[in-house]
Design a protein around this motif. Sequence first.
Motif, PDB file in Angstrom:
ATOM      1  N   LYS A   1       0.831  -1.207   0.000  1.00 39.73           N
ATOM      2  CA  LYS A   1       0.000   0.000   0.000  1.00 39.73           C
ATOM      3  C   LYS A   1       0.870   1.264   0.000  1.00 39.73           C
ATOM      4  N   PRO A   2       0.368   2.366  -0.595  1.00 40.21           N
ATOM      5  CA  PRO A   2       1.142   3.601  -0.660  1.00 40.21           C
ATOM      6  C   PRO A   2       1.612   4.125   0.700  1.00 40.21           C
ATOM      7  N   HIS A   3       0.763   4.011   1.742  1.00 40.53           N
ATOM      8  CA  HIS A   3       1.189   4.521   3.050  1.00 40.53           C
ATOM      9  C   HIS A   3       2.365   3.716   3.597  1.00 40.53           C
ATOM     10  N   VAL A   4       2.442   2.438   3.236  1.00 38.21           N
ATOM     11  CA  VAL A   4       3.571   1.606   3.663  1.00 38.21           C
ATOM     12  C   VAL A   4       4.842   2.061   2.947  1.00 38.21           C
ATOM     13  N   LEU A   5       4.724   2.388   1.664  1.00 37.14           N
ATOM     14  CA  LEU A   5       5.885   2.889   0.909  1.00 37.14           C
ATOM     15  C   LEU A   5       6.416   4.181   1.525  1.00 37.14           C
ATOM     16  N   ARG A   6       5.506   5.079   1.902  1.00 26.94           N
ATOM     17  CA  ARG A   6       5.939   6.337   2.528  1.00 26.94           C
ATOM     18  C   ARG A   6       6.633   6.066   3.863  1.00 26.94           C
ATOM     19  N   TYR A   7       6.120   5.109   4.622  1.00 28.24           N
ATOM     20  CA  TYR A   7       6.747   4.742   5.898  1.00 28.24           C
ATOM     21  C   TYR A   7       8.134   4.147   5.659  1.00 28.24           C
ATOM     22  N   TRP A   8       8.260   3.257   4.680  1.00 26.26           N
ATOM     23  CA  TRP A   8       9.556   2.640   4.396  1.00 26.26           C
ATOM     24  C   TRP A   8      10.603   3.672   3.985  1.00 26.26           C
TER      25      TRP A   8
ATOM     26  N   GLN B   1      18.127   3.742   1.772  1.00 25.18           N
ATOM     27  CA  GLN B   1      18.343   3.380   0.375  1.00 25.18           C
ATOM     28  C   GLN B   1      17.166   3.797  -0.503  1.00 25.18           C
ATOM     29  N   LEU B   2      16.024   3.993   0.118  1.00 27.81           N
ATOM     30  CA  LEU B   2      14.801   4.317  -0.608  1.00 27.81           C
ATOM     31  C   LEU B   2      14.595   5.827  -0.591  1.00 27.81           C
ATOM     32  N   ASN B   3      14.875   6.447  -1.727  1.00 29.59           N
ATOM     33  CA  ASN B   3      14.808   7.906  -1.796  1.00 29.59           C
ATOM     34  C   ASN B   3      14.275   8.327  -3.166  1.00 29.59           C
TER      35      ASN B   3
ATOM     36  N   LEU C   1      13.045  -2.147  -7.399  1.00 31.82           N
ATOM     37  CA  LEU C   1      13.787  -3.352  -7.014  1.00 31.82           C
ATOM     38  C   LEU C   1      14.115  -3.338  -5.523  1.00 31.82           C
ATOM     39  N   THR C   2      14.495  -2.170  -5.017  1.00 28.28           N
ATOM     40  CA  THR C   2      14.796  -2.036  -3.591  1.00 28.28           C
ATOM     41  C   THR C   2      13.552  -2.319  -2.756  1.00 28.28           C
ATOM     42  N   ILE C   3      12.413  -1.792  -3.176  1.00 29.35           N
ATOM     43  CA  ILE C   3      11.159  -2.020  -2.454  1.00 29.35           C
ATOM     44  C   ILE C   3      10.806  -3.506  -2.458  1.00 29.35           C
ATOM     45  N   ARG C   4      11.006  -4.155  -3.582  1.00 29.42           N
ATOM     46  CA  ARG C   4      10.727  -5.602  -3.646  1.00 29.42           C
ATOM     47  C   ARG C   4      11.656  -6.373  -2.717  1.00 29.42           C
ATOM     48  N   GLN C   5      12.900  -5.919  -2.607  1.00 32.34           N
ATOM     49  CA  GLN C   5      13.846  -6.578  -1.701  1.00 32.34           C
ATOM     50  C   GLN C   5      13.408  -6.372  -0.245  1.00 32.34           C
ATOM     51  N   ILE C   6      13.016  -5.149   0.098  1.00 29.18           N
ATOM     52  CA  ILE C   6      12.527  -4.857   1.455  1.00 29.18           C
ATOM     53  C   ILE C   6      11.285  -5.696   1.745  1.00 29.18           C
ATOM     54  N   ARG C   7      10.376  -5.754   0.777  1.00 28.98           N
ATOM     55  CA  ARG C   7       9.144  -6.533   0.938  1.00 28.98           C
ATOM     56  C   ARG C   7       9.473  -8.000   1.208  1.00 28.98           C
TER      57      ARG C   7
END
Length: 119
Positions: free
Chosen positions: A31-38, A44-46, A63-69
Amino acid sequence: MLEPSHNDELPVIPGKRYFTIGEVSELCAVKPHVLRYWEQEFPQLNPVKRRGNRRYYQRQDVLTIRQIRSLLYDQGFTIGGARLQMTNEAGQSDSGQLNQLVVRMIDELEHLLDLLKIK
């Protein structure tokens, strides 16, 4: 960076240069709110921010988000553990950063212990 194998069920990343937060949300099943929190938790996520503070993610960000997920949802890491894992994988195992992360994790654990003692 290769995509983690745990993300096989996710859609293929299109060959675009930039993605909106909604597109990334669908591509990564987060979800978008999770992306903002991450963004706050993982340096690394900027994503690029443009007019109106709108976020635009690049392929590397996806790719970074998928790795975090994968670290959080598939492998069962905590936020702190995933952050530490990402730092180690990036080769940034600077002892100062590691010490700071360990101290922060200890503080979080002590806080949780205090909460458990209250109940």
